[in-house]
Design an enzyme around this catalytic site. Structure first.
Site, short mmCIF file in Angstrom:
data_model
loop_
_atom_site.label_atom_id
_atom_site.label_comp_id
_atom_site.label_asym_id
_atom_site.label_seq_id
_atom_site.Cartn_x
_atom_site.Cartn_y
_atom_site.Cartn_z
N LEU A 210 22.92 1.36 -1.91
CA LEU A 210 23.11 0.34 -0.87
C LEU A 210 22.77 0.86 0.52
N GLU B 140 14.30 -10.60 2.20
CA GLU B 140 13.30 -10.30 3.25
C GLU B 140 11.94 -9.96 2.63
N GLY C 279 25.87 4.13 0.94
CA GLY C 279 26.20 2.96 1.79
C GLY C 279 27.61 2.47 1.55
N ILE C 280 28.51 3.38 1.12
CA ILE C 280 29.89 2.98 0.79
C ILE C 280 30.65 2.49 2.03
N THR C 281 30.23 2.93 3.22
CA THR C 281 30.94 2.53 4.44
C THR C 281 30.45 1.19 5.00
N THR D 252 15.98 -7.30 -1.41
CA THR D 252 16.35 -8.31 -0.43
C THR D 252 15.41 -9.50 -0.39
N LYS E 121 11.59 -1.94 2.08
CA LYS E 121 12.28 -2.45 0.89
C LYS E 121 11.29 -2.81 -0.22
N LEU F 212 20.85 10.09 3.02
CA LEU F 212 19.75 9.71 2.12
C LEU F 212 18.42 10.30 2.59
N HIS G 268 24.16 -12.37 2.69
CA HIS G 268 25.57 -12.57 2.35
C HIS G 268 26.42 -11.93 3.44
N TYR H 58 11.46 -3.17 8.06
CA TYR H 58 12.56 -3.17 7.08
C TYR H 58 12.08 -3.76 5.75
N GLN I 22 29.19 -3.05 4.69
CA GLN I 22 29.86 -4.29 4.21
C GLN I 22 29.93 -4.32 2.68
P1 NAP Z 1 25.30 -2.32 6.12
O1 NAP Z 1 26.65 -2.94 6.37
O2 NAP Z 1 24.36 -2.17 7.25
O3 NAP Z 1 25.56 -0.90 5.45
C1 NAP Z 1 24.55 0.06 5.34
C2 NAP Z 1 25.13 1.33 4.80
O4 NAP Z 1 24.10 2.32 4.69
C3 NAP Z 1 26.22 1.96 5.70
O5 NAP Z 1 27.22 2.52 4.88
C4 NAP Z 1 25.45 3.06 6.43
O6 NAP Z 1 26.27 4.11 6.87
C5 NAP Z 1 24.56 3.53 5.28
N1 NAP Z 1 23.42 4.33 5.75
C6 NAP Z 1 22.49 4.01 6.67
N2 NAP Z 1 21.62 5.02 6.83
C7 NAP Z 1 22.00 6.00 5.99
C8 NAP Z 1 21.52 7.31 5.71
N3 NAP Z 1 20.46 7.81 6.36
N4 NAP Z 1 22.15 8.05 4.76
C9 NAP Z 1 23.24 7.57 4.13
N5 NAP Z 1 23.77 6.35 4.38
C10 NAP Z 1 23.15 5.58 5.30
O7 NAP Z 1 24.52 -3.14 4.98
P2 NAP Z 1 25.09 -4.19 3.89
O8 NAP Z 1 25.05 -5.54 4.50
O9 NAP Z 1 26.33 -3.67 3.30
O10 NAP Z 1 23.91 -4.16 2.83
C11 NAP Z 1 23.89 -3.20 1.79
C12 NAP Z 1 22.48 -3.02 1.29
O11 NAP Z 1 21.98 -4.28 0.82
C13 NAP Z 1 21.48 -2.57 2.36
O12 NAP Z 1 20.54 -1.73 1.73
C14 NAP Z 1 20.80 -3.85 2.81
O13 NAP Z 1 19.52 -3.57 3.30
C15 NAP Z 1 20.78 -4.63 1.52
N6 NAP Z 1 20.83 -6.10 1.64
C16 NAP Z 1 21.80 -6.69 2.39
C17 NAP Z 1 21.87 -8.07 2.45
C18 NAP Z 1 22.94 -8.77 3.26
O14 NAP Z 1 22.77 -9.97 3.52
N7 NAP Z 1 24.03 -8.10 3.60
C19 NAP Z 1 20.93 -8.86 1.73
C20 NAP Z 1 19.97 -8.20 0.97
C21 NAP Z 1 19.94 -6.82 0.91
P3 NAP Z 1 27.06 4.03 8.30
O15 NAP Z 1 28.32 3.22 8.01
O16 NAP Z 1 27.32 5.45 8.61
O17 NAP Z 1 26.15 3.34 9.26
O1 G4F Z 2 21.60 -12.21 10.74
P1 G4F Z 2 20.22 -11.68 10.83
O2 G4F Z 2 19.99 -10.52 11.74
O3 G4F Z 2 19.77 -11.38 9.35
P2 G4F Z 2 18.33 -11.20 8.66
O4 G4F Z 2 17.30 -10.84 9.63
O5 G4F Z 2 18.09 -12.43 7.84
O6 G4F Z 2 18.59 -9.95 7.72
C1 G4F Z 2 19.77 -9.81 6.93
O7 G4F Z 2 19.56 -10.45 5.68
C2 G4F Z 2 18.54 -9.85 4.86
C3 G4F Z 2 18.47 -10.68 3.57
O8 G4F Z 2 17.58 -11.75 3.77
C4 G4F Z 2 18.92 -8.41 4.58
F1 G4F Z 2 17.98 -7.83 3.78
C5 G4F Z 2 19.01 -7.64 5.90
O9 G4F Z 2 19.44 -6.31 5.62
C6 G4F Z 2 20.07 -8.32 6.77
O10 G4F Z 2 21.31 -8.17 6.15
O11 G4F Z 2 19.23 -12.84 11.33
C7 G4F Z 2 19.13 -14.08 10.65
C8 G4F Z 2 18.25 -15.03 11.45
C9 G4F Z 2 16.90 -14.43 11.88
O12 G4F Z 2 15.90 -15.37 11.65
C10 G4F Z 2 17.05 -14.18 13.38
O13 G4F Z 2 15.84 -14.29 14.11
O14 G4F Z 2 18.93 -15.36 12.66
C11 G4F Z 2 18.01 -15.33 13.73
N1 G4F Z 2 18.76 -15.07 14.97
C12 G4F Z 2 18.85 -15.95 16.00
N2 G4F Z 2 19.56 -15.41 16.99
C13 G4F Z 2 19.43 -13.95 15.30
C14 G4F Z 2 19.95 -14.17 16.57
N3 G4F Z 2 19.65 -12.81 14.61
C15 G4F Z 2 20.41 -11.85 15.21
N4 G4F Z 2 20.67 -10.71 14.52
N5 G4F Z 2 20.92 -12.01 16.47
C16 G4F Z 2 20.71 -13.15 17.19
O15 G4F Z 2 21.17 -13.27 18.33
#
Ligand code: NAP
Ligand code: G4F
Length: 346
Positions: free
Chosen positions: A84, A131, A8-10, A129, A157, A63, A183, A153, A12
Site C-alpha cells: 500500500l 487513476e 503503508g501501514i501508517t 488505482t 502505478k 520502499l 475511497h 503518479y 489511511q
Molecule cells: P496514504 O494515506 O497516502 O498512505 C500512504 C502510505 O505509504 C503511508 O503509510 C506512507 O507513510 C507510506 N509511504 C510513502 N512513501 C513511502 C516510502 N518511501 N517507504 C515506505 N512507506 C512509504 O494512502 P492511502 O489512501 O492509504 O492509499 C493506500 C494505497 O492505495 C496507495 O498506494 C495509494 O496510491 C493507493 N490507492 C488509494 C486510493 C484511495 O482512494 N485512497 C485509491 C486507489 C489506490 P507515511 O505515513 O510515513 O507518509
Molecule cells: O481528492 P483528490 O486529490 O484525489 P485524486 O486525484 O482522484 O486521487 C486519489 O484517488 C486516486 C484513485 O482514483 C488514488 F489513486 C490517489 O492515490 C488518490 O487517493 O482529487 C479529486 C478531484 C481531482 O479531479 C482534483 O482536481 O478533485 C479535484 N479537486 C478540486 N479541488 C481538488 C481540489 N483536489 C484536491 N486534492 N484539492 C483541491 O482543492
C-alpha cells in the site's frame, strides 16, 4: 496463525487493513518510515491496545531501500503481502515525479523480487488505482477498459500494475491488482478533496475558518468508504487463483455536489454564482461567500470523470460496498465536527 506484511501501514488504508487483519487473528508486520516526529497517529489506538501487543509489529524501513526491505520481509515471514505504500497525492506527483516513480513503480519491483527469490508462496496485493484509466476510453470503466494515465503518479502505478501481472505470469506468483476507485474516511489525508471539504465545512461551522478554496469543481469521482474497500483487498488474496479486480461504488459525484452535500449537513444551502475561476459558492441565507476557486489547485492534466463497474468483484468475490456518498459525507463531517469541538475545548 497467518502472517501479513503491510507497506503503508501508517496510511489511511493501512490503518483500516491492520484493524481488519488483527480481528481475523493475523499477526501483522508493518513497514514504517523513520520520521523526526511521530507518524503513527492512524494506528496509535492499535499500538496502545494490549490485545495486539504480541501480534502487531512495526519495522523501520523504506520502499526506496531494498537492502533493509529484504531483512524486514525475512523477519515478517509473511503469508500475505499488501503493498500500500506510495506517494499517493496526484497533484504532488507533478512536483516530485522521480520520487513518485521510485517508490510507486520501482518500490513494487523491489518487493516482487524479494518475494520471487525468498517467499514464492506468499500472496501479493498491489494497490492499483482508477487513476490508471485517466483520460477515460469508456464510462463506466471495467477491468478491460484500456489505460491512459494523466499524472506521474498514474504512470508509476501503471508500471507497478504490469510488474504485478508480469511476475504472476513469469514466476507463477500469486499476485493481484486491486484497481480501487477513490475511497475516503475520517482518516483520509487532509489535502485530498473530500477530507479538505469535510474539515473546512466543520471549521467554518465552528467559526475557525472563513472560506473553502478549491480547484476544479467539475471533476467527478466514484467515491466510496475506505472501510468497505478493505475487505475487498483481503478477499482478493483468499481465492483459488490470483486475478485482478476493480472495486468501486458504481456512482459518480462532482466535487461541486460533494461540497453542497457537506454544507447541507451543517444546515447551509450553497448557491453557485459566476463562472470559471470567478465562481463562488454563497450561503443562500446569509449571502456570505463560503467557497472560492483558485488555479493553485488545478493540475497540469486532469482526470475529468471516474465511474467504476465492480461486477466482477461482486460475482467472484461477493464484494458489495455498503456506503453511499451521502452517508460518506455524513461520516466525514460528523467526525471532523467532533474533532474541531474537542480541539476548541482544549
Ligand atoms: P496514504 O494515506 O497516502 O498512505 C500512504 C502510505 O505509504 C503511508 O503509510 C506512507 O507513510 C507510506 N509511504 C510513502 N512513501 C513511502 C516510502 N518511501 N517507504 C515506505 N512507506 C512509504 O494512502 P492511502 O489512501 O492509504 O492509499 C493506500 C494505497 O492505495 C496507495 O498506494 C495509494 O496510491 C493507493 N490507492 C488509494 C486510493 C484511495 O482512494 N485512497 C485509491 C486507489 C489506490 P507515511 O505515513 O510515513 O507518509
Ligand atoms: O481528492 P483528490 O486529490 O484525489 P485524486 O486525484 O482522484 O486521487 C486519489 O484517488 C486516486 C484513485 O482514483 C488514488 F489513486 C490517489 O492515490 C488518490 O487517493 O482529487 C479529486 C478531484 C481531482 O479531479 C482534483 O482536481 O478533485 C479535484 N479537486 C478540486 N479541488 C481538488 C481540489 N483536489 C484536491 N486534492 N484539492 C483541491 O482543492
Amino acid at each position: 496463525m497467518k502472517h501479513a506484511f503491510i507497506t503503508g501501514i501508517t496510511g489511511q488504508d493501512g490503518s483500516y487493513l491492520t484493524e481488519f487483519l488483527l480481528e481475523k487473528d493475523y499477526k501483522v508486520h508493518g513497514l514504517i518510515r523513520r520520521s523526526s516526529s511521530p507518524n503513527t497517529s492512524r494506528i496509535s489506538h492499535l499500538l496502545d491496545d494490549p490485545r495486539w501487543k504480541e501480534r502487531l509489529f512495526l519495522h523501520e524501513g523504506d520502499l526506496g531501500d531494498s537492502s533493509n526491505l529484504l531483512r524486514i520481509v525475512e523477519e515478517a515471514s509473511p503469508d500475505e503481502i499488501y503493498n500500500l505504500a506510495a506517494m499517493s497525492h496526484v497533484k504532488v506527483s507533478f512536483q516530485v515525479p522521480e520520487y513518485t516513480g521510485n517508490i510507486g513503480a520501482l518500490g513494487t519491483i523491489r518487493l516482487l523480487e524479494i518475494i520471487r527469490a525468498q517467499f514464492p508462496k506468499a500472496r501479493f496485493y498491489q494497490a492499483s488505482t482508477s487513476e490508471l484509466f485517466g483520460k477515460v476510453f469508456e464510462t463506466p470503466q471495467t477491468e478491460l477498459t484500456p489505460f491512459h494515465p494523466r499524472s506521474p503518479y498514474g504512470v508509476a502505478k501503471l508500471y507497478a500494475y504490469w510488474a504485478c501481472i508480469n511476475y504472476r505470469e513469469a514466476y507463477d506468483l500469486y499476485a493481484c491488482n486491486g484497481i480501487l476507485f477513490n475511497h475516503e474516511s475520517p482518516r483520509r489525508g487532509e489535502t485530498f478533496v473530500p477530507r479538505k471539504i469535510s474539515l473546512a465545512v466543520s471549521r467554518i461551522k465552528m467559526g475557525l475558518q472563513e472560506e473553502l478554496v478549491l480547484g476544479n469543481l467539475d471533476a467527478k469521482r466514484d467515491w466510496g468508504y475506505a472501510r468497505d474497500f478493505i475487505e475487498g483487498m483481503w478477499l482478493m488474496l483468499q481465492q483459488p487463483k490470483a486475478d485482478d479486480y476493480l472495486l468501486a461504488t458504481g456512482k459518480t459525484t462532482s466535487v461541486r455536489r460533494f461540497v453542497e452535500l457537506a454544507f447541507q449537513y451543517i444546515g447551509i444551502e450553497i448557491e453557485w454564482q459566476g463562472k470559471g475561476i470567478d465562481e463562488v459558492g454563497i450561503d443562500r441565507k446569509s449571502g456570505k461567500t463560503l467557497v472560492r476557486v483558485s488555479t493553485e489547485f488545478f493540475r497540469p492534466a486532469e482526470v475529468d470523470i471516474l465511474l467504476g463497474n465492480a461486477s466482477k468483484a461482486k460475482s467472484m468475490l461477493g464484494w458489495i460496498p455498503q456506503t453511499s456518498v451521502e452517508n460518506l459525507v455524513q461520516i466525514m463531517v460528523e467526525a471532523d465536527l467532533k474533532k474541531c469541538k474537542s480541539t476548541a475545548s482544549t
